[in-house]
Design a protein around this motif. Sequence first.
Motif, PDB file in Angstrom:
ATOM      1  N   GLY A  11      -5.199  -6.701  -3.209  1.00 13.49           N
ATOM      2  CA  GLY A  11      -5.490  -6.031  -3.703  1.00 13.49           C
ATOM      3  C   GLY A  11      -5.982  -4.707  -3.089  1.00 13.49           C
ATOM      4  O   GLY A  11      -6.366  -3.854  -3.447  1.00 13.49           O
ATOM      5  N   ASN A  12      -5.349  -5.144  -1.952  1.00 12.73           N
ATOM      6  CA  ASN A  12      -5.493  -3.298  -0.731  1.00 12.73           C
ATOM      7  C   ASN A  12      -6.485  -2.208  -0.774  1.00 12.73           C
ATOM      8  O   ASN A  12      -6.975  -1.090  -0.865  1.00 12.73           O
ATOM      9  N   ILE A  13      -7.870  -3.545  -0.611  1.00  5.69           N
ATOM     10  CA  ILE A  13      -9.062  -2.731  -0.083  1.00  5.69           C
ATOM     11  C   ILE A  13      -9.514  -3.728   0.584  1.00  5.69           C
ATOM     12  O   ILE A  13     -10.664  -3.406   1.934  1.00  5.69           O
ATOM     13  N   CYS A  14      -9.024  -4.010   1.181  1.00  2.00           N
ATOM     14  CA  CYS A  14     -10.385  -5.177   2.463  1.00  2.00           C
ATOM     15  C   CYS A  14      -8.830  -5.678   3.391  1.00  2.00           C
ATOM     16  O   CYS A  14      -8.298  -4.420   4.621  1.00  2.00           O
ATOM     17  N   ARG A  15      -8.241  -6.898   3.786  1.00  2.00           N
ATOM     18  CA  ARG A  15      -6.983  -7.511   4.850  1.00  2.00           C
ATOM     19  C   ARG A  15      -5.991  -6.383   5.013  1.00  2.00           C
ATOM     20  O   ARG A  15      -6.149  -5.848   6.211  1.00  2.00           O
ATOM     21  N   SER A  16      -4.841  -5.608   4.164  1.00  2.00           N
ATOM     22  CA  SER A  16      -3.791  -4.930   4.021  1.00  2.00           C
ATOM     23  C   SER A  16      -4.479  -3.042   5.250  1.00  2.00           C
ATOM     24  O   SER A  16      -3.630  -3.349   5.664  1.00  2.00           O
ATOM     25  N   VAL A  36       7.174   4.059  14.100  1.00  2.00           N
ATOM     26  CA  VAL A  36       6.655   3.905  13.331  1.00  2.00           C
ATOM     27  C   VAL A  36       6.283   4.014  11.795  1.00  2.00           C
ATOM     28  O   VAL A  36       5.125   4.925  12.924  1.00  2.00           O
ATOM     29  N   LYS A  37       6.523   4.325  10.750  1.00  2.00           N
ATOM     30  CA  LYS A  37       5.566   4.407   9.878  1.00  2.00           C
ATOM     31  C   LYS A  37       4.999   3.192   9.336  1.00  2.00           C
ATOM     32  O   LYS A  37       5.367   1.888   8.838  1.00  2.00           O
ATOM     33  N   VAL A  38       3.627   2.958   8.939  1.00  2.00           N
ATOM     34  CA  VAL A  38       2.813   2.001   8.498  1.00  2.00           C
ATOM     35  C   VAL A  38       2.814   2.154   6.854  1.00  2.00           C
ATOM     36  O   VAL A  38       1.669   3.452   7.435  1.00  2.00           O
ATOM     37  N   ASP A  39       2.351   1.535   5.994  1.00  2.00           N
ATOM     38  CA  ASP A  39       1.519   1.620   4.740  1.00  2.00           C
ATOM     39  C   ASP A  39       0.611   0.177   4.715  1.00  2.00           C
ATOM     40  O   ASP A  39       1.389  -0.272   5.206  1.00  2.00           O
ATOM     41  N   SER A  40       0.299  -0.216   3.643  1.00  2.00           N
ATOM     42  CA  SER A  40      -0.504  -1.029   3.339  1.00  2.00           C
ATOM     43  C   SER A  40      -0.285  -0.428   1.583  1.00  2.00           C
ATOM     44  O   SER A  40       0.213   0.164   0.946  1.00  2.00           O
ATOM     45  N   GLY A  50      -9.037   3.191  -5.384  1.00  2.00           N
ATOM     46  CA  GLY A  50     -10.074   2.776  -5.259  1.00  2.00           C
ATOM     47  C   GLY A  50      -9.912   2.699  -3.512  1.00  2.00           C
ATOM     48  O   GLY A  50      -9.082   3.180  -2.704  1.00  2.00           O
ATOM     49  N   PRO A  51     -11.525   3.914  -2.451  1.00  2.00           N
ATOM     50  CA  PRO A  51     -11.166   2.768  -1.341  1.00  2.00           C
ATOM     51  C   PRO A  51     -11.362   1.941  -1.126  1.00  2.00           C
ATOM     52  O   PRO A  51     -11.338   0.782  -1.859  1.00  2.00           O
ATOM     53  N   MET A  52     -11.208   1.881   0.483  1.00  2.00           N
ATOM     54  CA  MET A  52     -11.175   0.361   1.182  1.00  2.00           C
ATOM     55  C   MET A  52     -12.906  -0.308   1.043  1.00  2.00           C
ATOM     56  O   MET A  52     -13.781   0.292   0.879  1.00  2.00           O
ATOM     57  N   ASP A  53     -12.337  -1.392   0.735  1.00  2.00           N
ATOM     58  CA  ASP A  53     -14.200  -1.752   0.383  1.00  2.00           C
ATOM     59  C   ASP A  53     -15.035  -1.639   1.595  1.00  2.00           C
ATOM     60  O   ASP A  53     -14.562  -1.722   2.786  1.00  2.00           O
ATOM     61  N   ALA A  54     -16.202  -1.419   1.029  1.00  2.00           N
ATOM     62  CA  ALA A  54     -17.244  -1.030   2.507  1.00  2.00           C
ATOM     63  C   ALA A  54     -18.061  -1.637   3.590  1.00  2.00           C
ATOM     64  O   ALA A  54     -17.770  -1.209   4.383  1.00  2.00           O
ATOM     65  N   HIS A  70      -8.080   5.753   3.205  1.00  2.00           N
ATOM     66  CA  HIS A  70      -7.475   4.925   2.689  1.00  2.00           C
ATOM     67  C   HIS A  70      -7.710   4.883   0.673  1.00  2.00           C
ATOM     68  O   HIS A  70      -8.825   4.670   0.317  1.00  2.00           O
ATOM     69  N   ARG A  71      -6.812   4.685   0.571  1.00  2.00           N
ATOM     70  CA  ARG A  71      -6.773   4.364  -1.596  1.00  2.00           C
ATOM     71  C   ARG A  71      -5.635   3.258  -1.618  1.00  2.00           C
ATOM     72  O   ARG A  71      -4.499   3.171  -1.025  1.00  2.00           O
ATOM     73  N   ALA A  72      -5.896   2.541  -2.785  1.00  2.00           N
ATOM     74  CA  ALA A  72      -5.768   0.978  -3.356  1.00  2.00           C
ATOM     75  C   ALA A  72      -4.423   1.754  -3.520  1.00  2.00           C
ATOM     76  O   ALA A  72      -4.324   2.856  -4.337  1.00  2.00           O
ATOM     77  N   ARG A  73      -3.376   0.500  -3.559  1.00  2.00           N
ATOM     78  CA  ARG A  73      -2.001   0.737  -4.294  1.00  2.00           C
ATOM     79  C   ARG A  73      -1.306  -0.937  -4.155  1.00  2.00           C
ATOM     80  O   ARG A  73      -1.814  -1.043  -3.929  1.00  2.00           O
ATOM     81  N   GLN A  74      -0.511  -0.320  -6.024  1.00  2.00           N
ATOM     82  CA  GLN A  74       0.340  -1.804  -5.741  1.00  2.00           C
ATOM     83  C   GLN A  74       1.669  -2.066  -4.850  1.00  2.00           C
ATOM     84  O   GLN A  74       2.096  -0.922  -5.380  1.00  2.00           O
ATOM     85  N   PHE A  75       2.441  -3.068  -4.652  1.00  2.00           N
ATOM     86  CA  PHE A  75       3.324  -2.829  -4.081  1.00  2.00           C
ATOM     87  C   PHE A  75       4.264  -3.094  -4.896  1.00  2.00           C
ATOM     88  O   PHE A  75       4.224  -4.501  -6.014  1.00  2.00           O
ATOM     89  N   LEU A  76       5.471  -1.942  -5.039  1.00  2.00           N
ATOM     90  CA  LEU A  76       6.004  -2.066  -6.605  1.00  2.00           C
ATOM     91  C   LEU A  76       7.453  -2.205  -5.529  1.00  2.00           C
ATOM     92  O   LEU A  76       8.135  -2.234  -4.552  1.00  2.00           O
ATOM     93  N   SER A  77       8.470  -3.479  -6.672  1.00  2.00           N
ATOM     94  CA  SER A  77       9.870  -3.490  -6.225  1.00  2.00           C
ATOM     95  C   SER A  77      10.741  -2.921  -5.449  1.00  2.00           C
ATOM     96  O   SER A  77      11.378  -3.345  -4.012  1.00  2.00           O
ATOM     97  N   ASP A  78      10.232  -1.912  -5.905  1.00  2.00           N
ATOM     98  CA  ASP A  78      12.090  -1.119  -5.351  1.00  2.00           C
ATOM     99  C   ASP A  78      10.759   0.019  -4.271  1.00  2.00           C
ATOM    100  O   ASP A  78      11.834   0.346  -3.453  1.00  2.00           O
ATOM    101  N   TRP A  79      10.159  -0.653  -3.857  1.00  2.00           N
ATOM    102  CA  TRP A  79       9.687   0.046  -2.135  1.00  2.00           C
ATOM    103  C   TRP A  79      10.415  -0.732  -1.397  1.00  2.00           C
ATOM    104  O   TRP A  79      10.648  -0.390   0.259  1.00  2.00           O
TER     105      TRP A  79
END
Length: 157
Positions: A11-16, A36-40, A50-54, A70-79
């Motif tokens: 869900g991109n709120i904890c580990r990533s 290097v550019k890092v994203d999650s 939403g924000p990262m888990d508290a 941080h704000r959660a996002r979904q990975f899409l195939s065009d990435w």
Amino acid sequence: MSYRICVVCMGNICRSPMAEVVLRKTLDDHGLGDLVKVDSAGTGGWHQGGPMDARAAGVLSEHGYDGSEHRARQFLSDWYDRVDLVLAMDAHNLGALRRLAPDGADVRLFRSFDPAAPEGAEVPDPYYGEREGFAEVLEMVEAASKGLAEHLAVILR
């Protein structure tokens, strides 16, 4: 042109996001921050915006990291068109990412860069557990981030 990495969990709120923040700092510490550019992102989109888990943000903060933006996002195939390396937190995420991946995409488990981790090691999801699970995730993420930074120092310099 910079090398681009995306770290992915459910869900991109904890580990990533924890891995994104730690990896950025580790790369800066190794003099690779400008290269290097890092994203999650998450494989699912139910937390988008939403924000990262508290608990994750709290553990990061206790160890000198800042995950407040941080704000959660979904990975899409065009990435895949704009990412050089996609790092999954566990086998479930790895499978989902590989199903979306075009031929030749570099998709691996995040802990594959930790030389002390066994083959196929995963970063467990701490979401349904207690705060100590987030501290364990941080230790795993720090170890793999260091190994990844050392790997990238060899291939990017």
